[in-house]
Write a protein that holds these residues in place. Sequence first.
Motif, PDB file in Angstrom:
ATOM      1  N   LEU A 178      35.813  36.180  37.533  1.00 57.92           N
ATOM      2  CA  LEU A 178      36.388  37.330  38.257  1.00 57.92           C
ATOM      3  C   LEU A 178      35.478  38.237  37.970  1.00 57.92           C
ATOM      4  N   PRO A 179      34.876  38.917  39.130  1.00 59.72           N
ATOM      5  CA  PRO A 179      34.141  40.127  38.873  1.00 59.72           C
ATOM      6  C   PRO A 179      34.697  41.460  38.475  1.00 59.72           C
ATOM      7  N   LEU A 180      33.899  42.328  37.678  1.00 56.37           N
ATOM      8  CA  LEU A 180      34.386  43.469  37.196  1.00 56.37           C
ATOM      9  C   LEU A 180      33.595  44.570  37.665  1.00 56.37           C
ATOM     10  N   SER A 181      34.211  45.886  37.632  1.00 58.19           N
ATOM     11  CA  SER A 181      33.588  46.929  38.427  1.00 58.19           C
ATOM     12  C   SER A 181      32.113  47.283  37.887  1.00 58.19           C
ATOM     13  N   ASN A 182      31.800  46.898  36.465  1.00 58.27           N
ATOM     14  CA  ASN A 182      30.459  46.951  36.011  1.00 58.27           C
ATOM     15  C   ASN A 182      29.606  46.115  36.381  1.00 58.27           C
ATOM     16  N   GLY A 183      29.826  45.168  37.125  1.00 56.53           N
ATOM     17  CA  GLY A 183      28.659  44.073  37.524  1.00 56.53           C
ATOM     18  C   GLY A 183      28.937  42.725  36.959  1.00 56.53           C
ATOM     19  N   LYS A 184      29.648  42.754  35.766  1.00 57.12           N
ATOM     20  CA  LYS A 184      29.793  41.744  34.651  1.00 57.12           C
ATOM     21  C   LYS A 184      30.991  40.911  35.263  1.00 57.12           C
ATOM     22  N   PHE A 185      31.289  39.827  34.456  1.00 52.86           N
ATOM     23  CA  PHE A 185      32.438  38.918  35.030  1.00 52.86           C
ATOM     24  C   PHE A 185      33.183  38.706  33.850  1.00 52.86           C
ATOM     25  N   THR A 186      34.402  38.466  33.831  1.00 51.75           N
ATOM     26  CA  THR A 186      35.262  37.965  33.008  1.00 51.75           C
ATOM     27  C   THR A 186      35.611  36.631  33.169  1.00 51.75           C
ATOM     28  N   ILE A 200      44.715  31.874  32.699  1.00 52.39           N
ATOM     29  CA  ILE A 200      45.445  32.543  31.674  1.00 52.39           C
ATOM     30  C   ILE A 200      44.435  33.271  30.622  1.00 52.39           C
ATOM     31  N   GLU A 201      44.923  34.536  30.469  1.00 53.21           N
ATOM     32  CA  GLU A 201      43.699  35.300  29.498  1.00 53.21           C
ATOM     33  C   GLU A 201      44.591  35.476  28.094  1.00 53.21           C
ATOM     34  N   VAL A 202      44.559  35.165  27.101  1.00 48.56           N
ATOM     35  CA  VAL A 202      45.206  35.540  25.794  1.00 48.56           C
ATOM     36  C   VAL A 202      44.402  36.629  25.157  1.00 48.56           C
ATOM     37  N   LYS A 203      45.219  37.762  24.982  1.00 55.81           N
ATOM     38  CA  LYS A 203      44.771  38.955  24.124  1.00 55.81           C
ATOM     39  C   LYS A 203      45.541  39.240  23.073  1.00 55.81           C
ATOM     40  N   ALA A 217      41.187  45.958  27.891  1.00 56.59           N
ATOM     41  CA  ALA A 217      41.481  44.520  28.690  1.00 56.59           C
ATOM     42  C   ALA A 217      42.077  44.960  30.208  1.00 56.59           C
ATOM     43  N   GLN A 218      42.500  46.197  30.232  1.00 58.60           N
ATOM     44  CA  GLN A 218      43.201  46.887  31.667  1.00 58.60           C
ATOM     45  C   GLN A 218      42.515  46.272  32.884  1.00 58.60           C
ATOM     46  N   GLU A 219      41.263  46.351  32.768  1.00 63.75           N
ATOM     47  CA  GLU A 219      40.673  46.293  34.060  1.00 63.75           C
ATOM     48  C   GLU A 219      40.650  44.754  34.519  1.00 63.75           C
ATOM     49  N   LYS A 220      40.455  43.855  33.243  1.00 61.17           N
ATOM     50  CA  LYS A 220      40.549  42.380  33.591  1.00 61.17           C
ATOM     51  C   LYS A 220      41.836  42.055  34.037  1.00 61.17           C
ATOM     52  N   LYS A 221      42.823  42.632  33.579  1.00 60.47           N
ATOM     53  CA  LYS A 221      44.073  42.345  33.805  1.00 60.47           C
ATOM     54  C   LYS A 221      44.374  42.951  35.522  1.00 60.47           C
ATOM     55  N   ASN A 222      43.939  43.913  35.871  1.00 57.08           N
ATOM     56  CA  ASN A 222      44.085  44.473  37.205  1.00 57.08           C
ATOM     57  C   ASN A 222      43.420  43.525  38.182  1.00 57.08           C
ATOM     58  N   ILE A 223      42.267  43.134  37.750  1.00 58.80           N
ATOM     59  CA  ILE A 223      41.415  42.213  38.669  1.00 58.80           C
ATOM     60  C   ILE A 223      42.193  40.982  38.844  1.00 58.80           C
ATOM     61  N   GLY A 224      42.744  40.154  37.656  1.00 57.86           N
ATOM     62  CA  GLY A 224      43.414  39.034  37.764  1.00 57.86           C
ATOM     63  C   GLY A 224      44.681  39.106  38.583  1.00 57.86           C
ATOM     64  N   ILE A 254      47.817  31.771  40.360  1.00 58.01           N
ATOM     65  CA  ILE A 254      48.723  32.584  39.193  1.00 58.01           C
ATOM     66  C   ILE A 254      48.016  32.958  38.337  1.00 58.01           C
ATOM     67  N   TYR A 255      48.000  34.255  38.026  1.00 55.33           N
ATOM     68  CA  TYR A 255      47.252  34.839  36.671  1.00 55.33           C
ATOM     69  C   TYR A 255      48.234  35.357  35.630  1.00 55.33           C
ATOM     70  N   LEU A 256      47.961  35.367  34.486  1.00 59.49           N
ATOM     71  CA  LEU A 256      48.566  35.639  33.290  1.00 59.49           C
ATOM     72  C   LEU A 256      47.608  36.246  32.229  1.00 59.49           C
TER      73      LEU A 256
END
Length: 77
Positions: free
Chosen positions: A1-9, A25-28, A36-43, A55-57
């Motif tokens: 999934l793309p992030l705002s800084n041009g990198k991917f999660t 699923i991302e486990v943190k 990790a808030q941006e990753k959560k928002n994108i997911g 489904i994203y968790l």
Amino acid sequence: LPLSNGKFTYPDFVALLNDGRIFVIEVKGAHLLADAQEKKNIGELWEEKSDGKAIYLMAVKPDGSGEVYRQIEEKLK
């Protein structure tokens, strides 16, 4: 999934469910949630825009108590 800084999660787990949906699923650890808030928002946006096909968790692992399993079960209900 793309992030705002041009990198991917890259998620920790990707599963194709029997009903054809994709479960990501991302486990943190709790100590990493602020970063990790941006990753959560994108997911969550990806899930919302998927027409029910995704489904994203972002599961939070506070300790070794099995809490992640409970979060997965709750998300799949």
